[in-house]
Motif scaffolding. Structure first.
Motif, PDB file in Angstrom:
ATOM      1  N   ALA A 206       0.799  -1.232   0.000  1.00 49.49           N
ATOM      2  CA  ALA A 206       0.000   0.000   0.000  1.00 49.49           C
ATOM      3  C   ALA A 206       0.828   1.276   0.000  1.00 49.49           C
ATOM      4  CB  ALA A 206      -0.939   0.009   1.210  1.00 49.49           C
ATOM      5  N   GLY A 207       2.094   1.196   0.375  1.00 48.30           N
ATOM      6  CA  GLY A 207       2.912   2.399   0.428  1.00 48.30           C
ATOM      7  C   GLY A 207       2.605   3.296   1.604  1.00 48.30           C
ATOM      8  N   ARG A 208       2.056   2.738   2.675  1.00 45.24           N
ATOM      9  CA  ARG A 208       1.744   3.509   3.881  1.00 45.24           C
ATOM     10  C   ARG A 208       1.693   2.554   5.057  1.00 45.24           C
ATOM     11  NH1 ARG A 208      -3.459   2.352   5.320  1.00 45.24           N
ATOM     12  NH2 ARG A 208      -4.926   1.779   3.664  1.00 45.24           N
ATOM     13  N   HIS A 209       1.530   3.117   6.266  1.00 44.71           N
ATOM     14  CA  HIS A 209       1.400   2.293   7.453  1.00 44.71           C
ATOM     15  C   HIS A 209       0.083   1.509   7.436  1.00 44.71           C
ATOM     16  CE1 HIS A 209       4.989   3.639   9.314  1.00 44.71           C
ATOM     17  NE2 HIS A 209       4.570   4.832   9.695  1.00 44.71           N
ATOM     18  N   MET A 210       0.050   0.429   8.191  1.00 43.17           N
ATOM     19  CA  MET A 210      -1.153  -0.386   8.337  1.00 43.17           C
ATOM     20  C   MET A 210      -1.959   0.102   9.535  1.00 43.17           C
ATOM     21  SD  MET A 210      -1.344  -4.557   8.624  1.00 43.17           S
ATOM     22  CE  MET A 210      -2.836  -5.429   8.105  1.00 43.17           C
ATOM     23  N   GLY A 211      -3.261   0.248   9.348  1.00 47.40           N
ATOM     24  CA  GLY A 211      -4.150   0.689  10.414  1.00 47.40           C
ATOM     25  C   GLY A 211      -5.187  -0.364  10.753  1.00 47.40           C
ATOM     26  N   SER A 212      -6.123  -0.009  11.614  1.00 43.19           N
ATOM     27  CA  SER A 212      -7.105  -0.967  12.119  1.00 43.19           C
ATOM     28  C   SER A 212      -8.005  -1.542  11.028  1.00 43.19           C
ATOM     29  CB  SER A 212      -7.963  -0.302  13.196  1.00 43.19           C
ATOM     30  OG  SER A 212      -7.223  -0.074  14.372  1.00 43.19           O
ATOM     31  N   ALA A 213      -8.537  -0.683  10.161  1.00 42.72           N
ATOM     32  CA  ALA A 213      -9.425  -1.183   9.106  1.00 42.72           C
ATOM     33  C   ALA A 213      -8.659  -2.067   8.127  1.00 42.72           C
ATOM     34  CB  ALA A 213     -10.079  -0.011   8.371  1.00 42.72           C
ATOM     35  N   ASP A 214      -7.402  -1.744   7.875  1.00 47.45           N
ATOM     36  CA  ASP A 214      -6.567  -2.580   7.010  1.00 47.45           C
ATOM     37  C   ASP A 214      -6.426  -3.975   7.607  1.00 47.45           C
ATOM     38  OD1 ASP A 214      -5.975  -0.242   5.417  1.00 47.45           O
ATOM     39  OD2 ASP A 214      -4.545   0.323   6.968  1.00 47.45           O
ATOM     40  N   TRP A 215      -6.149  -4.006   8.900  1.00 48.86           N
ATOM     41  CA  TRP A 215      -6.025  -5.295   9.588  1.00 48.86           C
ATOM     42  C   TRP A 215      -7.349  -6.051   9.557  1.00 48.86           C
ATOM     43  CZ3 TRP A 215      -8.431  -7.635  13.711  1.00 48.86           C
ATOM     44  CH2 TRP A 215      -7.805  -8.771  14.234  1.00 48.86           C
ATOM     45  N   ALA A 216      -8.455  -5.351   9.730  1.00 49.74           N
ATOM     46  CA  ALA A 216      -9.765  -5.995   9.746  1.00 49.74           C
ATOM     47  C   ALA A 216     -10.088  -6.622   8.389  1.00 49.74           C
ATOM     48  CB  ALA A 216     -10.850  -4.992  10.133  1.00 49.74           C
ATOM     49  N   ALA A 217      -9.727  -5.954   7.301  1.00 49.34           N
ATOM     50  CA  ALA A 217      -9.934  -6.523   5.968  1.00 49.34           C
ATOM     51  C   ALA A 217      -9.025  -7.725   5.761  1.00 49.34           C
ATOM     52  CB  ALA A 217      -9.685  -5.460   4.900  1.00 49.34           C
ATOM     53  N   TRP A 218      -7.787  -7.605   6.216  1.00 47.71           N
ATOM     54  CA  TRP A 218      -6.832  -8.712   6.101  1.00 47.71           C
ATOM     55  C   TRP A 218      -7.328  -9.943   6.853  1.00 47.71           C
ATOM     56  CZ3 TRP A 218      -4.009 -10.736  10.304  1.00 47.71           C
ATOM     57  CH2 TRP A 218      -3.020 -11.662   9.968  1.00 47.71           C
ATOM     58  N   VAL A 219      -7.776  -9.758   8.089  1.00 45.83           N
ATOM     59  CA  VAL A 219      -8.159 -10.906   8.909  1.00 45.83           C
ATOM     60  C   VAL A 219      -9.499 -11.496   8.451  1.00 45.83           C
ATOM     61  CG1 VAL A 219      -9.499  -9.852  10.814  1.00 45.83           C
ATOM     62  CG2 VAL A 219      -7.927 -11.742  11.279  1.00 45.83           C
ATOM     63  N   ALA A 220     -10.359 -10.708   7.812  1.00 43.96           N
ATOM     64  CA  ALA A 220     -11.605 -11.254   7.279  1.00 43.96           C
ATOM     65  C   ALA A 220     -11.313 -12.266   6.178  1.00 43.96           C
ATOM     66  CB  ALA A 220     -12.486 -10.124   6.747  1.00 43.96           C
ATOM     67  N   VAL A 221     -10.428 -11.903   5.261  1.00 41.42           N
ATOM     68  CA  VAL A 221     -10.033 -12.841   4.210  1.00 41.42           C
ATOM     69  C   VAL A 221      -9.331 -14.045   4.818  1.00 41.42           C
ATOM     70  CG1 VAL A 221      -8.561 -13.147   2.182  1.00 41.42           C
ATOM     71  CG2 VAL A 221      -9.890 -11.046   2.449  1.00 41.42           C
ATOM     72  N   LYS A 222      -8.445 -13.791   5.757  1.00 44.92           N
ATOM     73  CA  LYS A 222      -7.681 -14.863   6.404  1.00 44.92           C
ATOM     74  C   LYS A 222      -8.621 -15.868   7.089  1.00 44.92           C
ATOM     75  CE  LYS A 222      -3.854 -15.485   9.702  1.00 44.92           C
ATOM     76  NZ  LYS A 222      -2.848 -16.036   8.768  1.00 44.92           N
ATOM     77  N   ALA A 223      -9.691 -15.380   7.719  1.00 48.71           N
ATOM     78  CA  ALA A 223     -10.634 -16.260   8.408  1.00 48.71           C
ATOM     79  C   ALA A 223     -11.334 -17.193   7.422  1.00 48.71           C
ATOM     80  CB  ALA A 223     -11.661 -15.425   9.175  1.00 48.71           C
ATOM     81  N   VAL A 224     -11.773 -16.654   6.293  1.00 46.82           N
ATOM     82  CA  VAL A 224     -12.437 -17.487   5.288  1.00 46.82           C
ATOM     83  C   VAL A 224     -11.464 -18.506   4.711  1.00 46.82           C
ATOM     84  CG1 VAL A 224     -13.593 -17.481   3.048  1.00 46.82           C
ATOM     85  CG2 VAL A 224     -14.143 -15.716   4.735  1.00 46.82           C
ATOM     86  N   VAL A 225     -10.246 -18.064   4.400  1.00 44.05           N
ATOM     87  CA  VAL A 225      -9.239 -18.984   3.869  1.00 44.05           C
ATOM     88  C   VAL A 225      -8.975 -20.109   4.861  1.00 44.05           C
ATOM     89  CG1 VAL A 225      -6.815 -19.206   3.202  1.00 44.05           C
ATOM     90  CG2 VAL A 225      -8.161 -17.265   2.386  1.00 44.05           C
ATOM     91  N   GLU A 226      -8.859 -19.766   6.137  1.00 40.20           N
ATOM     92  CA  GLU A 226      -8.637 -20.778   7.169  1.00 40.20           C
ATOM     93  C   GLU A 226      -9.783 -21.787   7.192  1.00 40.20           C
ATOM     94  OE1 GLU A 226      -6.754 -22.668  10.492  1.00 40.20           O
ATOM     95  OE2 GLU A 226      -6.025 -21.227   9.007  1.00 40.20           O
TER      96      GLU A 226
END
Length: 395
Positions: A292-312
């Motif tokens: 992304a070219g920037r720091h990671m924030g809460s909503a970024d993490w929430a989108a990441w973990v949503a995909v991760k949960a489905v993949v798991e």
């Protein structure tokens, strides 16, 4: 190695590449939908420029992209691949139309990056359908309470979780007397109400609640004066309920008394902070910053973990039919590693992701909540937000 051996080696390599190409070509594609508004005011660059702690650092789609990159290897082992369709709309009706189109094409998992009212409308309109919605950016308590839906999962923490985390920190510091400054927006009032509930829950005393207004109107100038607002009864700490952050950034170092500031500025409670340095977090932050070219924030993490949960869930159930996948995703057997030191999984009563929160300044993580000593009879992470006994969710 002779010529025949080299030829056989090249043939074997070519055959292997062809095999994997055929497998990849035949692999089932599991698609996600990503729904967002055309012009979401939460990501207005004029506001993001100030980088106040109460505002997101940017649209969280990049978090989902990072998770998809991470899923490639496990997908190949299972014979599936993952993809995402990013669509925009002017409001809930337009997003619902986009969702209908994707659902007709076989998409069953949707990440929603929109304010709470839009999320509530989409959840109500899709009730009973064979799909899952993941709220990645709306912290409204009502979405976990009266507006909850069985198919609406939340990977972003709600206001109550955030204010409970800060309340635990204030109790641990023995800063029990709090001055509450609250803004005029609906979202400000929701944050203020959440903190008042947390204060009652953990035994804090709100010595005064004062409304502020940030305005150019000379008749309201006093309502935006930090010195005047922080005068009066003594207090240990100032809590600022300011969803916009414009007023909150002027409060630290300008209070009448030398007191710490929490809430929207000074010290905040978030799902993620780029300065978190434990449990493999720097590696995730680095991958995100590269994407992304920037720091990671809460909503970024929430989108990441949503995909991760489905993949798991897909991997652990061997890509089972939808009903079995949903049962596993919402059950207690699933283990989601969010790089925050705890096994994460969803509450069965309101579909909120159990998770620790990071209590941080603009460039450092000070504590992780729940704090030591704040205990729960079944899971200490349920000291943050709505416990089963507090829940008004009836999906």
């Amino acid at each position: 190695m002779n010529m025949n051996s080299r030829a056989l080696t090249r043939f074997a390599l070519a055959a292997s590449l062809l095999f994997f190409a055929l497998v990849a070509g035949a692999a089932e594609v599991i698609r996600f939908g990503y729904l967002e508004l055309n012009d979401d005011p939460r990501y207005d660059e004029r506001k993001a420029f100030f980088r106040t702690l109460s505002r997101p650092l940017g649209a969280p789609f990049a978090g989902a992209e990072v998770a998809l990159r991470e899923a490639r290897f496990v997908g190949q082992a299972l014979g599936v691949s993952f993809d995402i369709a990013r669509v925009r709309g002017a409001g809930a009706p337009a997003l619902l139309a986009e969702l209908d189109t994707l659902h007709a094409e076989g998409v069953r998992h949707f990440l929603i990056d929109a304010p709470g009212k839009v999320v509530a409308e989409l959840a109500a309109a899709t009730r009973g359908r064979e799909l899952l919605l993941f709220n990645v950016s709306a912290p409204d308590d009502a979405l976990r309470q009266a507006q909850c839906q069985a198919h609406l999962y939340h990977t972003t923490p709600n206001h109550g979780m955030q204010t409970d985390a800060l309340a635990q920190f204030l109790v641990a510091k023995k800063w029990r007397n709090v001055l509450l400054l609250q803004g005029p927006r609906d979202e400000d009032r929701l944050i203020g109400a959440a903190f008042e509930n947390s204060a009652r829950r953990f035994g804090l005393i709100i010595v005064a609640r004062k409304d502020f207004v940030l305005s150019n109107d000379p008749r309201q100038r006093e309502l935006g004066n930090v010195g005047l607002l922080t005068a009066g009864a003594d207090y240990d700490v100032v809590f600022v309920a300011d969803s916009d952050g414009e007023f909150a950034r002027s409060v630290p170092y300008d209070t009448v008394r030398p007191r710490p500031v929490v809430g929207a500025e000074g010290l905040v409670a978030e799902a993620w902070h780029w300065a978190w340095a434990r449990h493999g977090a720097p590696q995730l932050t680095s991958r995100f910053e590269k994407q992304a070219g920037r720091h990671m924030g809460s909503a970024d993490w929430a989108a990441w973990v949503a995909v991760k949960a489905v993949v798991e869930a897909v991997v652990r159930t061997a890509n089972a039919p939808f009903d079995k996948l949903v049962a596993y995703l919402g059950g207690e057997e699933i283990t989601i590693d969010g790089f925050k030191g705890n096994r994460l999984y969803f509450r069965d009563w309101d579909r909120q992701l159990r998770q620790p929160l990071l209590i941080a300044t603009h460039n450092a993580v000070i504590e992780r909540a729940p704090l030591q000593g704040f205990l729960h009879q079944t899971n200490n992470m349920d000291t943050l937000g709505f416990d089963r006994r507090d829940s008004r969710c009836k999906p």
